[in-house]
Design an enzyme around this catalytic site. Structure first.
Site, PDB file in Angstrom:
ATOM      1  N   ASP A 171       0.934  -1.155  -0.022  1.00 35.70           N
ATOM      2  CA  ASP A 171      -0.063   0.012  -0.149  1.00 35.70           C
ATOM      3  C   ASP A 171       0.820   1.247   0.012  1.00 35.70           C
ATOM      4  OD1 ASP A 171      -1.906   1.778   0.308  1.00 35.70           O
ATOM      5  OD2 ASP A 171      -2.984   0.924   2.000  1.00 35.70           O
TER       6      ASP A 171
ATOM      7  N   ASP B  17      -2.760   2.495  -5.863  1.00 43.52           N
ATOM      8  CA  ASP B  17      -1.696   2.602  -4.618  1.00 43.52           C
ATOM      9  C   ASP B  17      -1.865   1.447  -3.948  1.00 43.52           C
ATOM     10  OD1 ASP B  17      -4.237   2.764  -3.645  1.00 43.52           O
ATOM     11  OD2 ASP B  17      -3.481   4.239  -2.305  1.00 43.52           O
ATOM     12  N   GLU B  18      -2.308   0.092  -4.468  1.00 45.78           N
ATOM     13  CA  GLU B  18      -2.401  -0.910  -3.718  1.00 45.78           C
ATOM     14  C   GLU B  18      -2.336  -2.322  -4.582  1.00 45.78           C
ATOM     15  OE1 GLU B  18      -5.505  -2.174  -0.760  1.00 45.78           O
ATOM     16  OE2 GLU B  18      -5.639  -0.144  -0.569  1.00 45.78           O
TER      17      GLU B  18
END
Length: 454
Positions: free
Chosen positions: A11, A105-106
DNA sequence: TCTGGGGTCCTAGGACCC
DNA sequence: TCTGGGGTCCTAGGACCC
């Protein structure tokens, strides 16, 4: 569930805000809020400096401004975020072919598919640390928090435990003792409503949840949810890491700063959105049978209406006409704050013989729309959104610090040349342009791979 | 002037078919 | 007069996720 900590969850920390701070040195160490900057905007990401003032994701920008008036409020540069994300995902894929992105973002990474000599804790820990170092290196300093565990659920919980810039490894066999004291809210699928239901049933922690029988949970939350929570409460999670997932719908929606009351304007906006949906369908070689409109009224009640066509379409006109027909059945007299159009029931093929007709129909139908000046009423995009990259003939690269009343203020500062001045221009000054190129600046010396997003 | 945008999944009722 | 069941498709709404 496996017996090795071979599921990795990564993350990126305060991702959008971190990219802005990376590219704009004056923002480093300062509160930065990225999100909608209009009257009805919400926060997408707040930097850690802004979080200290209580600014949070999903908070209205209005509230964020009152909590932290001195923050920089930026509307976001998605091409830059996408570029950074792609570099990170490439690093993940260099570790294992089995990578499942959840958003920009993950992502999950399956280390069992990585071809490692073994999956012992020292080995996977070292892989994770090396990965975090690589992410920082390749993105020009972005940090990531990582969790390593025997399942997606626990890996994701773990990545939250040492934020920002941390790594948490959960040794196999210790999952339940980790989870039991945590609030039930950590379980995926437990949002505000479910949390409240559980609270009324006296359930606060994962341990409380574990004490409920399957029957009780199903009675409380329904079949699917009940079964899911029963398993998660016991740290049971066999969901595989899946690399490729096919899109099931494509949609475009917009919230307007003032409520809409003019039906012809609404039809115009729906038509424009239908065009964007169709463009995206075509870009991905998709077409779909079900057209859905979404209408949020002034009081926030949200309606949807859908219609399923006899065959799939990717034609703007067909989507637009269907959308306008669906709107006709709704009472919007109280005013509308949001309009949206989506297409679902996707197939990855188009009926060739219908394609030509539909395309022609599309043009006609777009022209049918009422003669309102859509661009004047609702410009497709503002020319000078805060944070946008710009370039000036004389002063070079910079970014929009503020705009309004015919004036735009620009800070001539980039990661590569951080010492430029702040100047103001007329909004229509031809020497000032949006910088939309994905190429690096001509002549710019780039030491950080991402300082000019591609 | 509380409350974005792009998604996924689930539920529940009605139509329709066998 | 009473009495089915299952399966699939469609629609509308809602919870949730990032």
């Amino acid at each position: 569930m496996r017996d090795t900590a071979s599921v990795l969850h990564l993350d990126l920390d305060a991702f959008f805000a971190a990219v802005e701070q990376r590219d704009k040195p004056s923002l480093r160490g300062k509160p930065v809020v990225v999100g909608g900057t209009g009257g009805r905007g919400v926060v997408a990401t707040a930097s850690y400096e802004a979080r200290r003032f209580g600014v949070r994701s999903a908070m209205s920008t209005r509230e964020a401004r009152s909590r932290c008036p001195h923050a920089a409020f930026l509307s976001g540069r998605f091409p830059a975020y996408r570029a950074a994300s792609e570099l990170v995902m490439a690093e993940l894929r260099a570790v294992s072919p089995l990578v499942e992105p959840l958003s920009l973002d993950e992502a999950f990474v399956d280390l069992a598919a990585a071809g490692l000599p073994d999956l012992t804790l020292p080995t996977v820990t070292e892989v994770a640390q090396r990965l975090r170092a690589r992410v920082a290196e390749v993105t020009g300093g972005l940090t990531a928090s990582v969790g390593l565990a025997s399942s997606k659920f626990v890996a994701k919980v773990a990545s939250e435990l040492d934020k920002p810039d941390g790594l948490t490894v959960v040794p196999p066999g210790t999952e339940q003792e980790l989870l039991r004291p945590m609030p039930a809210r950590v379980i995926p699928g437990v949002g505000p409503q479910t949390t409240e239901r559980l609270r009324r049933a006296g359930v606060h922690t994962v341990a409380d949840l574990e004490a409920l029988s399957l029957d009780e949970l199903v009675r409380l939350l329904g079949k699917a949810h009940g079964h899911g929570l029963h398993a998660f409460a016991r740290a049971q999670d066999d969901r595989p890491v899946v690399a490729e997932r096919e899109a099931k719908s494509v949609s475009v929606e917009g919230t307007y700063d003032t409520d809409l009351t003019d039906r012809r304007l609404m039809e115009g906006l729906l038509t424009r959105q239908a065009g964007e949906v169709a463009t995206r369908l075509r870009a991905h070689g998709l077409s779909g049978r079900t057209v859905t409109i979404k209408v949020r009224l002034h009081d926030f009640t949200t309606l949807s209406r859908s219609s399923t066509l006899p065959s799939p379409t990717d034609a703007a006109g067909v989507v637009a006409r269907t959308a306008r027909t669906l709107l006709a059945d709704l009472d919007t007299s109280g005013g509308v704050r949001l309009l949206g159009v989506g297409v679902s029931g996707l197939a990855d093929w188009v009926q060739e013989d219908l394609f030509a007709d539909d395309a022609a129909l599309g043009d006609e139908a777009a022209d049918e729309v009422a003669p309102v000046d859509l661009e004047a009423a609702f410009p497709r995009r503002r020319t000078w959104p805060p944070g946008a990259d710009v370039v000036h003939e004389e002063h070079g690269r910079g970014w929009v610090w503020g705009s309004g009343r015919g004036v735009v203020t620009v800070r001539f500062e980039t990661a590569a040349s951080p010492s430029g001045p702040v100047r103001s221009f007329a909004e229509d000054d031809p020497a000032l342009q949006r910088w939309t190129s994905t190429e690096p600046d001509p002549g710019e010396v780039t030491t950080q791979p991402l300082s000019s997003p591609t």
